[in-house]
Design an enzyme around this catalytic site. Structure first.
Site, PDB file in Angstrom:
ATOM      1  N   LYS A   1      11.538  12.161  -0.707  1.00  0.00           N
ATOM      2  CA  LYS A   1      10.903  11.313  -1.731  1.00  0.00           C
ATOM      3  C   LYS A   1       9.407  11.208  -1.463  1.00  0.00           C
ATOM      4  O   LYS A   1       8.588  11.392  -2.362  1.00  0.00           O
ATOM      5  CB  LYS A   1      11.521   9.918  -1.689  1.00  0.00           C
ATOM      6  CG  LYS A   1      10.723   8.830  -2.411  1.00  0.00           C
ATOM      7  CD  LYS A   1      11.400   7.486  -2.382  1.00  0.00           C
ATOM      8  CE  LYS A   1      11.059   6.669  -1.178  1.00  0.00           C
ATOM      9  NZ  LYS A   1       9.794   5.929  -1.227  1.00  0.00           N
ATOM     10  N   ASN A   2       9.025  10.958  -0.208  1.00  0.00           N
ATOM     11  CA  ASN A   2       7.623  10.676   0.103  1.00  0.00           C
ATOM     12  C   ASN A   2       6.754  11.919   0.195  1.00  0.00           C
ATOM     13  O   ASN A   2       5.544  11.815   0.373  1.00  0.00           O
ATOM     14  CB  ASN A   2       7.531   9.837   1.382  1.00  0.00           C
ATOM     15  CG  ASN A   2       8.064   8.430   1.157  1.00  0.00           C
ATOM     16  OD1 ASN A   2       8.289   8.029   0.014  1.00  0.00           O
ATOM     17  ND2 ASN A   2       8.288   7.699   2.220  1.00  0.00           N
TER      18      ASN A   2
ATOM     19  N   ARG B   1       4.797   1.300  -5.900  1.00  0.00           N
ATOM     20  CA  ARG B   1       3.466   1.194  -5.288  1.00  0.00           C
ATOM     21  C   ARG B   1       2.802   2.549  -5.119  1.00  0.00           C
ATOM     22  O   ARG B   1       1.594   2.676  -5.148  1.00  0.00           O
ATOM     23  CB  ARG B   1       3.566   0.533  -3.922  1.00  0.00           C
ATOM     24  CG  ARG B   1       4.234  -0.795  -3.887  1.00  0.00           C
ATOM     25  CD  ARG B   1       4.077  -1.390  -2.558  1.00  0.00           C
ATOM     26  NE  ARG B   1       2.673  -1.572  -2.283  1.00  0.00           N
ATOM     27  CZ  ARG B   1       1.890  -0.664  -1.696  1.00  0.00           C
ATOM     28  NH1 ARG B   1       2.402   0.480  -1.297  1.00  0.00           N
ATOM     29  NH2 ARG B   1       0.621  -0.868  -1.501  1.00  0.00           N
TER      30      ARG B   1
ATOM     31  N   CYS C   1       4.873  -6.032  -1.622  1.00  0.00           N
ATOM     32  CA  CYS C   1       6.312  -5.831  -1.828  1.00  0.00           C
ATOM     33  C   CYS C   1       7.008  -6.606  -0.711  1.00  0.00           C
ATOM     34  O   CYS C   1       6.368  -7.285   0.081  1.00  0.00           O
ATOM     35  CB  CYS C   1       6.657  -4.351  -1.779  1.00  0.00           C
ATOM     36  SG  CYS C   1       6.565  -3.664  -0.136  1.00  0.00           S
TER      37      CYS C   1
ATOM     38  N   ARG D   1       0.696  -4.830   1.719  1.00  0.00           N
ATOM     39  CA  ARG D   1       0.453  -3.422   1.333  1.00  0.00           C
ATOM     40  C   ARG D   1      -0.919  -3.269   0.660  1.00  0.00           C
ATOM     41  O   ARG D   1      -1.028  -2.802  -0.476  1.00  0.00           O
ATOM     42  CB  ARG D   1       1.565  -2.927   0.409  1.00  0.00           C
ATOM     43  CG  ARG D   1       2.962  -3.181   0.872  1.00  0.00           C
ATOM     44  CD  ARG D   1       3.375  -2.382   2.080  1.00  0.00           C
ATOM     45  NE  ARG D   1       3.420  -0.953   1.877  1.00  0.00           N
ATOM     46  CZ  ARG D   1       4.448  -0.277   1.363  1.00  0.00           C
ATOM     47  NH1 ARG D   1       5.485  -0.946   0.956  1.00  0.00           N
ATOM     48  NH2 ARG D   1       4.414   1.038   1.229  1.00  0.00           N
TER      49      ARG D   1
ATOM     50  N   ASP E   1      10.325   3.622   8.742  1.00  0.00           N
ATOM     51  CA  ASP E   1      11.338   3.751   7.682  1.00  0.00           C
ATOM     52  C   ASP E   1      12.748   3.916   8.238  1.00  0.00           C
ATOM     53  O   ASP E   1      13.708   3.939   7.467  1.00  0.00           O
ATOM     54  CB  ASP E   1      11.017   4.916   6.751  1.00  0.00           C
ATOM     55  CG  ASP E   1       9.789   4.629   5.919  1.00  0.00           C
ATOM     56  OD1 ASP E   1       9.249   5.557   5.306  1.00  0.00           O
ATOM     57  OD2 ASP E   1       9.343   3.471   5.915  1.00  0.00           O
TER      58      ASP E   1
ATOM     59  N   VAL F   1       4.034  -1.421  12.183  1.00  0.00           N
ATOM     60  CA  VAL F   1       3.379  -0.864  10.998  1.00  0.00           C
ATOM     61  C   VAL F   1       3.265  -1.887   9.869  1.00  0.00           C
ATOM     62  O   VAL F   1       2.206  -2.055   9.260  1.00  0.00           O
ATOM     63  CB  VAL F   1       4.107   0.407  10.506  1.00  0.00           C
ATOM     64  CG1 VAL F   1       3.467   0.957   9.241  1.00  0.00           C
ATOM     65  CG2 VAL F   1       4.118   1.465  11.610  1.00  0.00           C
TER      66      VAL F   1
ATOM     67  N   ARG G   1      16.337   3.969  -5.220  1.00  0.00           N
ATOM     68  CA  ARG G   1      14.941   4.430  -5.214  1.00  0.00           C
ATOM     69  C   ARG G   1      14.758   5.578  -4.238  1.00  0.00           C
ATOM     70  O   ARG G   1      13.913   6.448  -4.431  1.00  0.00           O
ATOM     71  CB  ARG G   1      14.006   3.286  -4.804  1.00  0.00           C
ATOM     72  CG  ARG G   1      13.949   2.152  -5.792  1.00  0.00           C
ATOM     73  CD  ARG G   1      12.831   1.228  -5.467  1.00  0.00           C
ATOM     74  NE  ARG G   1      11.590   1.989  -5.294  1.00  0.00           N
ATOM     75  CZ  ARG G   1      10.451   1.444  -4.862  1.00  0.00           C
ATOM     76  NH1 ARG G   1      10.411   0.169  -4.559  1.00  0.00           N
ATOM     77  NH2 ARG G   1       9.373   2.186  -4.721  1.00  0.00           N
TER      78      ARG G   1
HETATM   79  C1  EPZ Z   1       3.973   5.309   3.187  1.00  0.00           C
HETATM   80  O1  EPZ Z   1       3.555   4.073   2.644  1.00  0.00           O
HETATM   81  C2  EPZ Z   1       5.417   5.490   2.754  1.00  0.00           C
HETATM   82  N1  EPZ Z   1       5.484   5.550   1.293  1.00  0.00           N
HETATM   83  C3  EPZ Z   1       6.256   4.323   3.280  1.00  0.00           C
HETATM   84  O2  EPZ Z   1       7.605   4.581   2.919  1.00  0.00           O
HETATM   85  C4  EPZ Z   1       6.148   4.303   4.807  1.00  0.00           C
HETATM   86  O3  EPZ Z   1       6.867   3.194   5.303  1.00  0.00           O
HETATM   87  C5  EPZ Z   1       4.676   4.198   5.207  1.00  0.00           C
HETATM   88  O4  EPZ Z   1       3.922   5.280   4.619  1.00  0.00           O
HETATM   89  C6  EPZ Z   1       4.479   4.262   6.714  1.00  0.00           C
HETATM   90  O5  EPZ Z   1       5.019   5.453   7.204  1.00  0.00           O
HETATM   91  C7  EPZ Z   1       5.157   6.703   0.676  1.00  0.00           C
HETATM   92  O6  EPZ Z   1       4.787   7.692   1.301  1.00  0.00           O
HETATM   93  C8  EPZ Z   1       5.282   6.708  -0.830  1.00  0.00           C
HETATM   94  P1  EPZ Z   1       0.501   3.228   4.999  1.00  0.00           P
HETATM   95  P2  EPZ Z   1       1.983   3.682   2.666  1.00  0.00           P
HETATM   96  O7  EPZ Z   1      -0.688   3.229   4.106  1.00  0.00           O
HETATM   97  O8  EPZ Z   1       1.156   4.906   2.543  1.00  0.00           O
HETATM   98  C9  EPZ Z   1      -1.927  -0.665   6.155  1.00  0.00           C
HETATM   99  C10 EPZ Z   1       9.727   4.070   2.112  1.00  0.00           C
HETATM  100  O9  EPZ Z   1      10.590   3.291   2.522  1.00  0.00           O
HETATM  101  N2  EPZ Z   1      -2.883  -0.296   5.103  1.00  0.00           N
HETATM  102  O10 EPZ Z   1       0.685   4.376   5.927  1.00  0.00           O
HETATM  103  O11 EPZ Z   1       1.788   2.598   1.652  1.00  0.00           O
HETATM  104  C11 EPZ Z   1      -0.558  -1.035   5.598  1.00  0.00           C
HETATM  105  O12 EPZ Z   1      -0.527  -2.377   5.161  1.00  0.00           O
HETATM  106  C12 EPZ Z   1       8.284   3.637   2.078  1.00  0.00           C
HETATM  107  O13 EPZ Z   1       9.941   5.235   1.703  1.00  0.00           O
HETATM  108  C13 EPZ Z   1      -4.029  -1.092   4.897  1.00  0.00           C
HETATM  109  O14 EPZ Z   1      -4.219  -2.096   5.568  1.00  0.00           O
HETATM  110  O15 EPZ Z   1       1.817   3.084   4.104  1.00  0.00           O
HETATM  111  C14 EPZ Z   1       0.343  -0.765   6.776  1.00  0.00           C
HETATM  112  O16 EPZ Z   1       0.303  -1.888   7.629  1.00  0.00           O
HETATM  113  C15 EPZ Z   1       8.123   2.193   2.510  1.00  0.00           C
HETATM  114  N3  EPZ Z   1      -4.903  -0.737   3.930  1.00  0.00           N
HETATM  115  C16 EPZ Z   1      -0.320   0.431   7.477  1.00  0.00           C
HETATM  116  O17 EPZ Z   1      -1.662   0.472   6.977  1.00  0.00           O
HETATM  117  C17 EPZ Z   1      -4.721   0.391   3.157  1.00  0.00           C
HETATM  118  O18 EPZ Z   1      -5.577   0.678   2.295  1.00  0.00           O
HETATM  119  C18 EPZ Z   1       0.340   1.775   7.180  1.00  0.00           C
HETATM  120  O19 EPZ Z   1       0.535   1.830   5.789  1.00  0.00           O
HETATM  121  C19 EPZ Z   1      -3.574   1.182   3.373  1.00  0.00           C
HETATM  122  C20 EPZ Z   1      -2.678   0.829   4.347  1.00  0.00           C
END
Ligand code: EPZ
Length: 417
Positions: free
Chosen positions: A22-23, A91, A115, A120, A303, A325, A395
């Site tokens: 998916k990702n 998202r 969420c 996020r 995840d 995370v 999802r």
């Molecule tokens: C991706 O989300 C995945 N989603 C998530 O999978 C996964 O849990 C996550 O990466 C971590 O591996 C997709 O790829 C569609 P991040 P993402 O930006 O990109 C902070 C699932 O279950 N952050 O790597 O949104 C954030 O809050 C989903 O399939 C900021 O602070 O995650 C988090 O603490 C859930 N500011 C950390 O970074 C930003 O601008 C990592 O988040 C961006 C992120």
């Protein structure tokens, strides 16, 4: 809203085929915005989030046929706005921001909002886009970004962000000059996206490491490409084998994307062997409790944290699970406790004391991976487990109840009462 009903205690046996990731599929589908003409993507999973992304792309004027293979043509792109209605359900829609600014010079994307698992924020996406020369303003809950043409720059991400890295890699692909991204996320899904962009004509080095260099080009062309297998789906079935003392063959997964999980599952006493047919996974009668700390790839994936917590509720001893995370990713703990689990949350750690067995109960899904952990718990529990709000699981898991019943689980989907 559908329910899933499970009668636990069956050992899982047989083989399961892993669907596309998916990702990886989501950013790859959205990368088609950078091209004019028909792209064809193979091994796309048939999931709610994929349907949502198709709806989002069609709202921008993009033509789409099929699911897998999926054909996408963005020649007719005529709208640069991703509405709140669509973005609030997924998202990852924020991933249209980079491609739209790069291709059309502007984008208006609803802020995704938080969420269940956390606030996020997308501040790192926005800052990096400004670094590339975009004028960005936040108005009425929307991000508005404009740039005649983005200009390459060296950008440092405060946190390795998966979709942040993907968004900016796509934006920089059509920028003028060279962009260096530092402290990038290294997930396999990023490497898959970089492969697709490179096939389109982008010049990208270093995907999968913490530094990615992108030399901007003037135009990208449509391609035919494959989505990698879903390592999180594969890991979920591997844990299911451990929880039921089963013996299953995971087909179509890439074991190199699962090294941290495989190491941990072996520490619990499971037997895992990589064969030419797939990953052979055998559960053990006694389950050793292990500690887990989630980290960006190649660390233990956040995840799979909820699924591992379900596993550790029936471990022999104490397991400390630390979530580094996301700030609120223990929603499944309360539901597991209703099944008899002994879990104490202390800050961003959960202390899980193993119990001899879980008891089936009525439980509620709160987010995608939490719902997977509750299904796993139901498979191992004594008696009947009824999971509500099943839309969460749809999802991210293709036909989960069909795949599990083919492995011998007593599981079925029923309409809401
Ligand atoms: C991706 O989300 C995945 N989603 C998530 O999978 C996964 O849990 C996550 O990466 C971590 O591996 C997709 O790829 C569609 P991040 P993402 O930006 O990109 C902070 C699932 O279950 N952050 O790597 O949104 C954030 O809050 C989903 O399939 C900021 O602070 O995650 C988090 O603490 C859930 N500011 C950390 O970074 C930003 O601008 C990592 O988040 C961006 C992120």
């Amino acid at each position: 809203m559908d329910r899933i009903i499970i009668y636990g205690g069956e050992k899982l046996q047989g083989e399961v085929f892993i669907s596309g990731a998916k990702n990886a599929a989501l950013p790859i589908m959205l990368s088609s915005l950078l091209t004019e003409g028909w792209n064809t993507f193979h091994n796309v999973p048939d999931l709610m989030d994929i349907k949502t992304t198709q709806k989002l792309l069609r709202s921008l004027g993009v033509e789409i046929e099929g699911v897998s293979p999926m054909r996408i043509n963005a020649r007719g792109l005529n709208n640069c706005e991703a509405s709140y209605e669509l973005v609030k359900t997924m998202r990852a829609s924020i991933l249209v921001l980079g491609p739209l600014v790069a291709r059309m010079g502007m984008a208006r994307v609803s802020l995704p909002g938080g969420c269940a698992i956390g606030a996020r924020p997308v501040n790192l996406h926005i800052k990096a886009l400004e670094d590339l020369g975009a004028k960005v303003s936040l108005k009425d809950g929307y991000v508005e970004a404009k740039a005649k043409r983005l200009k390459g720059k060296t950008i440092y991400f405060d946190i390795p962000t998966v979709t942040g890295t993907e968004n900016i890699m796509m934006a920089a692909a059509l920028a003028k000059g060279t962009t260096q991204l530092k402290n990038t996320a290294k997930e396999p899904e990023i490497v898959n996206l970089a492969e697709v962009l490179t096939a389109m004509g982008a010049k990208i080095q270093g995907a999968g490491t913490d530094t990615i260099v992108i030399e901007g080009v003037d135009r990208l062309n449509p391609v035919e490409a494959d989505v990698i297998p879903d390592r999180i789906e594969a890991g979920t079935y591997m844990i299911a084998a451990g929880m039921t003392g089963g013996n299953i063959l995971i087909k179509g997964a890439n074991p190199y994307h699962l090294e941290s999980l495989i190491t941990k599952l072996r520490d619990t006493g499971m037997e895992i062997s990589i064969t030419s047919e797939g990953i052979r996974v055998i559960g053990n009668k006694t389950i050793n409790s292990v500690d887990i700390k989630t980290l960006p790839y190649p660390g233990f994936p956040t995840d799979l944290q909820a699924q591992m917590m379900a596993f550790m509720t029936i471990g022999r001893g104490l397991s400390v699970i630390t979530e580094t995370v996301f700030e609120n990713r223990f929603m499944h703990a309360g539901e597991l406790m209703r099944m008899g689990a002994d879990i104490r949350i202390q800050g961003n750690s959960a202390v899980v004391r193993g119990v001899p067995t879980l008891k089936g109960a009525q439980v509620m899904a709160t987010d995608l991976r939490a719902s997977a952990s509750l299904i796993l718990a139901g498979l191992a529990a004594e008696g009947k487990t009824e999971l509500s709000r099943v839309y969460h699981i749809d999802r991210g898991y293709q036909e989960i109840e069909k795949k599990l019943s083919a492995l011998g689980a007593d599981i079925k989907r029923a309409p809401a009462k």
